[in-house]
Design a protein around this motif. Sequence first.
Motif, mmCIF file in Angstrom:
data_model
loop_
_atom_site.group_PDB
_atom_site.id
_atom_site.type_symbol
_atom_site.label_atom_id
_atom_site.label_comp_id
_atom_site.label_asym_id
_atom_site.label_seq_id
_atom_site.Cartn_x
_atom_site.Cartn_y
_atom_site.Cartn_z
ATOM 1 N N ILE A 118 0.918 -1.073 0.069
ATOM 2 C CA ILE A 118 -0.267 0.110 0.104
ATOM 3 C C ILE A 118 0.997 1.391 -0.346
ATOM 4 C CG2 ILE A 118 -1.697 1.326 1.450
ATOM 5 C CD1 ILE A 118 -2.746 -1.159 2.879
ATOM 6 N N ASP A 119 2.054 1.385 0.845
ATOM 7 C CA ASP A 119 3.200 2.672 0.812
ATOM 8 C C ASP A 119 3.609 2.768 -0.416
ATOM 9 O OD1 ASP A 119 1.776 2.342 3.423
ATOM 10 O OD2 ASP A 119 4.324 1.823 4.332
ATOM 11 N N LEU A 120 3.995 1.465 -0.771
ATOM 12 C CA LEU A 120 4.670 1.624 -2.703
ATOM 13 C C LEU A 120 3.384 2.669 -3.452
ATOM 14 C CD1 LEU A 120 7.522 0.890 -4.205
ATOM 15 C CD2 LEU A 120 6.735 -1.362 -4.175
ATOM 16 N N PHE A 121 2.521 1.920 -3.444
ATOM 17 C CA PHE A 121 1.272 1.918 -4.394
ATOM 18 C C PHE A 121 1.550 4.052 -4.004
ATOM 19 C CE2 PHE A 121 -0.497 -2.538 -5.002
ATOM 20 C CZ PHE A 121 0.678 -2.819 -6.234
ATOM 21 N N GLU A 157 -7.738 13.691 -9.508
ATOM 22 C CA GLU A 157 -9.594 13.507 -9.737
ATOM 23 C C GLU A 157 -8.902 14.626 -10.757
ATOM 24 O OE1 GLU A 157 -12.136 12.522 -10.140
ATOM 25 O OE2 GLU A 157 -11.509 11.457 -8.157
ATOM 26 N N GLU A 158 -7.832 15.707 -11.048
ATOM 27 C CA GLU A 158 -7.209 16.794 -11.760
ATOM 28 C C GLU A 158 -6.664 15.140 -13.117
ATOM 29 O OE1 GLU A 158 -4.338 20.481 -12.795
ATOM 30 O OE2 GLU A 158 -4.492 19.436 -11.065
ATOM 31 N N PHE A 159 -5.428 14.875 -12.013
ATOM 32 C CA PHE A 159 -4.810 13.759 -13.315
ATOM 33 C C PHE A 159 -5.736 12.929 -14.267
ATOM 34 C CE2 PHE A 159 -3.066 9.436 -13.760
ATOM 35 C CZ PHE A 159 -1.830 10.006 -14.979
ATOM 36 N N LEU A 160 -6.252 12.828 -12.642
ATOM 37 C CA LEU A 160 -8.260 11.606 -14.201
ATOM 38 C C LEU A 160 -8.723 12.043 -14.796
ATOM 39 C CD1 LEU A 160 -8.871 9.248 -11.009
ATOM 40 C CD2 LEU A 160 -7.289 8.376 -12.636
ATOM 41 N N ARG A 161 -8.412 13.105 -14.988
ATOM 42 C CA ARG A 161 -9.271 13.528 -16.149
ATOM 43 C C ARG A 161 -8.432 14.451 -17.165
ATOM 44 N NH1 ARG A 161 -12.415 16.020 -12.390
ATOM 45 N NH2 ARG A 161 -11.003 18.078 -11.932
ATOM 46 N N HIS A 162 -7.286 14.116 -17.033
ATOM 47 C CA HIS A 162 -5.812 14.706 -17.964
ATOM 48 C C HIS A 162 -4.973 14.724 -17.868
ATOM 49 C CE1 HIS A 162 -8.930 17.983 -18.827
ATOM 50 N NE2 HIS A 162 -9.329 18.021 -16.724
ATOM 51 N N GLY A 163 -4.144 13.740 -16.830
ATOM 52 C CA GLY A 163 -3.007 13.496 -17.086
ATOM 53 C C GLY A 163 -2.436 12.069 -18.018
ATOM 54 N N ARG A 164 -1.177 11.812 -17.745
ATOM 55 C CA ARG A 164 -0.909 10.901 -18.785
ATOM 56 C C ARG A 164 0.505 9.977 -18.003
ATOM 57 N NH1 ARG A 164 -2.975 9.480 -24.050
ATOM 58 N NH2 ARG A 164 -0.425 8.997 -24.373
ATOM 59 N N PRO A 165 0.121 9.264 -18.689
ATOM 60 C CA PRO A 165 -0.485 7.965 -18.698
ATOM 61 C C PRO A 165 -0.849 7.183 -17.827
ATOM 62 C CG PRO A 165 1.278 7.166 -18.128
ATOM 63 C CD PRO A 165 1.946 8.073 -18.017
ATOM 64 N N VAL A 166 -2.256 7.433 -18.335
ATOM 65 C CA VAL A 166 -3.928 7.171 -17.469
ATOM 66 C C VAL A 166 -3.344 5.491 -16.687
ATOM 67 C CG1 VAL A 166 -5.624 6.745 -19.001
ATOM 68 C CG2 VAL A 166 -6.038 7.934 -16.271
ATOM 69 N N GLY A 167 -3.253 4.385 -17.558
ATOM 70 C CA GLY A 167 -3.182 3.252 -17.900
ATOM 71 C C GLY A 167 -2.717 2.737 -16.384
ATOM 72 N N PRO A 168 -1.360 2.875 -16.343
ATOM 73 C CA PRO A 168 -0.143 2.783 -15.345
ATOM 74 C C PRO A 168 -1.103 3.306 -14.491
ATOM 75 C CG PRO A 168 0.757 3.720 -16.936
ATOM 76 C CD PRO A 168 -0.820 4.003 -17.576
ATOM 77 N N TYR A 169 -1.639 4.494 -13.949
ATOM 78 C CA TYR A 169 -2.351 5.112 -12.560
ATOM 79 C C TYR A 169 -3.618 3.916 -12.634
ATOM 80 C CZ TYR A 169 -3.078 8.924 -9.335
ATOM 81 O OH TYR A 169 -3.881 9.203 -7.969
ATOM 82 N N LEU A 170 -4.936 3.867 -13.067
ATOM 83 C CA LEU A 170 -5.401 3.530 -12.875
ATOM 84 C C LEU A 170 -5.344 1.507 -12.121
ATOM 85 C CD1 LEU A 170 -7.833 3.977 -15.919
ATOM 86 C CD2 LEU A 170 -8.126 4.530 -14.152
ATOM 87 N N THR A 171 -4.340 1.243 -12.974
ATOM 88 C CA THR A 171 -3.610 -0.543 -12.208
ATOM 89 C C THR A 171 -2.994 -0.634 -11.050
ATOM 90 O OG1 THR A 171 -1.525 -0.149 -13.783
ATOM 91 C CG2 THR A 171 -4.063 -1.952 -14.938
ATOM 92 N N CYS A 172 -2.456 0.709 -11.393
ATOM 93 C CA CYS A 172 -1.688 1.065 -9.586
ATOM 94 C C CYS A 172 -3.045 1.179 -8.752
ATOM 95 C CB CYS A 172 -0.840 2.170 -9.429
ATOM 96 S SG CYS A 172 0.633 2.051 -7.904
ATOM 97 N N LEU A 173 -4.203 2.129 -8.758
ATOM 98 C CA LEU A 173 -5.600 2.325 -8.132
ATOM 99 C C LEU A 173 -5.839 0.752 -8.017
ATOM 100 C CD1 LEU A 173 -7.491 5.190 -9.048
ATOM 101 C CD2 LEU A 173 -5.602 5.258 -7.006
ATOM 102 N N ARG A 174 -5.675 0.110 -8.917
ATOM 103 C CA ARG A 174 -6.436 -1.289 -8.158
ATOM 104 C C ARG A 174 -5.724 -1.632 -7.582
ATOM 105 N NH1 ARG A 174 -9.314 -5.185 -6.572
ATOM 106 N NH2 ARG A 174 -9.581 -6.827 -7.239
#
Length: 189
Positions: A126-129, A143-160
């Motif tokens: 958790i700390d690493l993520f 929320e700002e990153f999720l709307r406009h940031g790149r790359p969003v795919g790795p961010y979303l998988t990290c959230l999972r």
Amino acid sequence: MALRHAVLAALLDEELSGYQLAKAFDLGVANFWHAQPQQLYAELTRLEKDGLVTGREVVQDTRPNKRVFEVTDAGLAELERFTATAAKPSFIREDLLVMVQAADHVDTGGLITQLTDRAAFAQAKIDLFERLLHTMRGDRTEEEFLRHGRPVGPYLTCLRGLAFEEGNRDWCARTVAVLREREAAHVRH
């Protein structure tokens, strides 16, 4: 999903050497796909042979030369094909759950220790993520990153991965509390 798709996905944003790919797997991809470094090197060889990645040698002055790889148009087409197929649901298959299943018939002291250790492992992940997510989004809000940031795919998988480990930690803590409470109640009777 085959390892090849995970490797192709990891190479989408930049050229990586086999060593860098292994590090990328440790930091990001490992939350949804595990592979040993030797598996990654072998897969890179197969992907290059199949024309899905291309490799080039990078000359380094102070270190041995290295090969870096990037996804080809054919590799991107393979990922397009893969993402268009129906994803099969995954299933939990874990030794710790089998052990907990037997909790009514075994000494729970060792089980509590294993659950406590697993909760600590989950907290470390958790700390690493959380650090990885912060690094990816920088000064932006999530929320700002999720709307406009790149790359969003790795961010979303990290959230999972974060949600998965939070679930593991919380379940382990609750299970330990239940087992301790039941032990205490059993001792009183």
